[in-house]
Design an enzyme around this catalytic site. Structure first.
Site, PDB file in Angstrom:
ATOM      1  N   GLY A 144       0.821  -1.199   0.000  1.00 21.88           N
ATOM      2  CA  GLY A 144       0.000   0.000   0.000  1.00 21.88           C
ATOM      3  C   GLY A 144       0.857   1.251   0.000  1.00 21.88           C
ATOM      4  O   GLY A 144       2.066   1.196  -0.231  1.00 21.88           O
ATOM      5  N   GLY A 145       0.210   2.380   0.256  1.00 20.57           N
ATOM      6  CA  GLY A 145       0.929   3.651   0.218  1.00 20.57           C
ATOM      7  C   GLY A 145       1.919   3.820   1.341  1.00 20.57           C
ATOM      8  O   GLY A 145       2.875   4.585   1.222  1.00 20.57           O
ATOM      9  N   VAL A 149       2.807  -5.605   3.287  1.00 18.31           N
ATOM     10  CA  VAL A 149       2.258  -6.557   4.251  1.00 18.31           C
ATOM     11  C   VAL A 149       2.755  -7.961   3.910  1.00 18.31           C
ATOM     12  O   VAL A 149       2.712  -8.384   2.755  1.00 18.31           O
ATOM     13  CB  VAL A 149       0.716  -6.516   4.250  1.00 18.31           C
ATOM     14  CG1 VAL A 149       0.163  -7.497   5.281  1.00 18.31           C
ATOM     15  CG2 VAL A 149       0.218  -5.107   4.547  1.00 18.31           C
ATOM     16  N   ASP A 272     -10.445   5.971   3.541  1.00 25.56           N
ATOM     17  CA  ASP A 272      -9.961   5.176   2.409  1.00 25.56           C
ATOM     18  C   ASP A 272     -10.750   3.879   2.278  1.00 25.56           C
ATOM     19  O   ASP A 272     -10.172   2.802   2.110  1.00 25.56           O
ATOM     20  CB  ASP A 272      -8.466   4.887   2.560  1.00 25.56           C
ATOM     21  CG  ASP A 272      -7.794   4.553   1.226  1.00 25.56           C
ATOM     22  OD1 ASP A 272      -8.381   4.876   0.171  1.00 25.56           O
ATOM     23  OD2 ASP A 272      -6.684   3.984   1.242  1.00 25.56           O
TER      24      ASP A 272
END
Length: 497
Positions: A144-145, A149, A272
């Site tokens: 992600g940003g 993970v 988000d």
């Protein structure tokens, strides 16, 4: 003995020089060591060396004749030794300073974690590194940003047991990843709900903070809806193709949002909401994850203002894009877009940069709303009333004007069928935004994303008051790109039929 030192440039000219007279009259030994050292704390490099030894007498000359070479060799070695020693000292100071900084951050983190409710468990970084095979690509779940993970198994508190976990490794630059970590952990550790991914623990190593979450074996919702590689849909191939499964998924997400908006104090805004941030657990229930952009609204306030809007194009509400103020209604807008994705099986923004709300609203206007339903859902158990209820709720939640959107209390009532489906106008309404001065700004709101693929920050030219008509629908808001690093703002204010 007189020593002269000069700095020589590339052309051979002297840039500067210095000399020193040394008296050896009190030294009985005929041997000595001559070396260079820097007193400025900088690395000293000796590139050339010239030495001339003059005898003051034949006796002295005969004694020193055999030692001239030794003196020169020792001098060069001595200067090299001084250089190495200085380098070692500098490197030691550097790494010692780094270590002290890391130790300070770790101590601060430990104290911060102790003050959090529930006190997240601190896991050994060496255990995580070993379990992920040094964060090997094969253990990666996604990126992600704010970080990447990884999946791994870690020893549980109870001896002999292991935990299946997802480890989020923050990977932005040194100055920001620590802030990202603290921002996320301060929000997520507050929340305790069955439809929100729980935080298990944390770890830290040399400036790299990590968060450990419960592992969701069925991946993210977008992997099931859009058949992305790496998804787990092959394990349960028919579940996502049942309307009941998707209906329950919408209910799970709505229940989680209801909790952060209305049950938990202070209010938490996710900012988000999208299918890739909805995880699917082992029982195929939806759980909200990735609170990296989440924020807590101060007591007595109803919005959170950012320097610039942050979120995912297609899920950001028009008023948030213009004002930078996130509210619970901007989360509701994203939830509405998410509902439409779940029921239609289509992405919020297609390859032609058209928005899903425009397409569904067009079908609604023509009386063909059910044509928007994903063809995979039209099985024997398909209930058209349930599908229509969710499609209307999706349109109501993604209404251009925040005041006309339901809140999550009303949305949950509609989903649980304790309230009637919302009354959605056949025509997509104009976007009307009231400034603090009370002037009304209006536009035929259209989510055509013509500039989504540009690296631009969009500016908005605004004219107040009128709803005057023109050939293209009377826009009084016009997209005006200005130079900037962001592509999160897009042209949604242009009328197109």
């Amino acid at each position: 003995m007189e020593v002269q030192v000069g700095v020589v440039d590339a052309e051979g000219g002297h840039q500067g020089s210095g000399n020193k007279a040394l008296n050896f009259s009190d030294i009985s030994s005929p041997y000595g060591l001559f070396s260079f050292a820097s007193s400025m704390g900088q690395l000293f490099q000796l590139h050339t060396w010239n030495s001339t030894v003059e005898s003051e007498s034949d006796e002295l000359g005969s004694k020193n004749k055999g030692t001239t070479t030794t003196i020169i060799l020792c001098s060069v070695l001595g200067s090299a030794g001084a250089t190495v020693a200085t380098a070692v000292v500098v490197l030691y100071c550097y790494f010692n300073s780094k270590y002290r900084g890391w130790k300070k951050e770790l101590d601060q983190l430990a104290k911060s974690m102790q003050r959090l409710p529930g006190v997240p468990t601190q896991f050994s970084f060496s255990d995580i590194q070993r379990a992920t095979n040094n964060f090997h690509e094969a253990t990666k779940l996604g990126r992600g940003g704010f970080g990447t993970v990884y999946k791994c198994s870690l020893p549980a508190r109870k001896k002999g047991e292991v935990l299946e976990v997802a480890v989020k490794k923050f990977s932005r630059d040194d100055n920001r990843r620590y802030e990202d970590f603290l921002a996320e952990v301060s929000v997520i550790n507050r929340l305790r709900h069955k439809n929100i991914i729980p935080l298990i623990g944390w770890s830290y190593n040399k400036g790299e903070p990590l968060l450990i979450y419960e592992y969701m074996p069925n991946g993210s919702l977008d992997q099931h809806l859009f058949r992305r590689s790496g998804g787990k849909e092959h394990q349960q191939p028919t579940l996502i193709n049942q309307l009941g499964t998707r209906y329950n998924m919408v209910k799970d997400i709505a229940t989680g949002l209801h909790y952060v908006h209305h049950e938990y104090e202070p209010i938490v805004l996710h900012r988000d909401i999208k299918t890739s941030n909805i995880m699917v657990d082992s029982t195929f229930q939806g759980r909200i994850g990735d609170f990296g952009l989440a924020c807590v609204v101060a007591k007595g306030k109803n919005s959170y203002t950012d320097i610039e809007p942050r979120g995912t194009p297609g899920f950001m509400s028009p008023e948030y894009i213009i004002s930078g103020k996130a509210t619970s209604k901007s989360d509701v807008f994203a939830f509405g877009v998410l509902i439409l994705e779940i029921i239609t099986g289509k992405l919020a923004v297609d390859a032609q940069f058209r928005h899903i709300t425009d397409w569904v609203w067009h079908l609604h206007k023509e009386g063909r709303l059910l044509n928007a339903v994903d063809s995979h859902l039209t099985t024997e158990e398909f209930d058209p009333d349930d599908a229509k209820r969710l499609l209307l709720l999706g349109l109501a939640c993604s209404h251009p004007n925040p005041s006309d959107r339901p809140n999550m209390v009303e949305a949950v009532q509609i989903i649980t069928k304790s309230a009637a489906p919302p009354d959605v106008p056949l025509e997509k309404p104009r976007f009307v935004w009231e400034q603090e001065e009370g002037h009304l700004l209006s536009s035929d709101y259209n989510t055509e994303l013509s500039s989504l693929n540009r690296s631009l920050t969009s500016g908005i030219e605004m004219t107040s008051g009128g709803l005057d008509s023109s050939e293209n629908g009377g826009n009084s808001l016009h997209h005006r790109p200005t130079a900037g690093p962001s592509h999160e703002l897009f042209s949604i204010y242009h009328t197109a039929e």
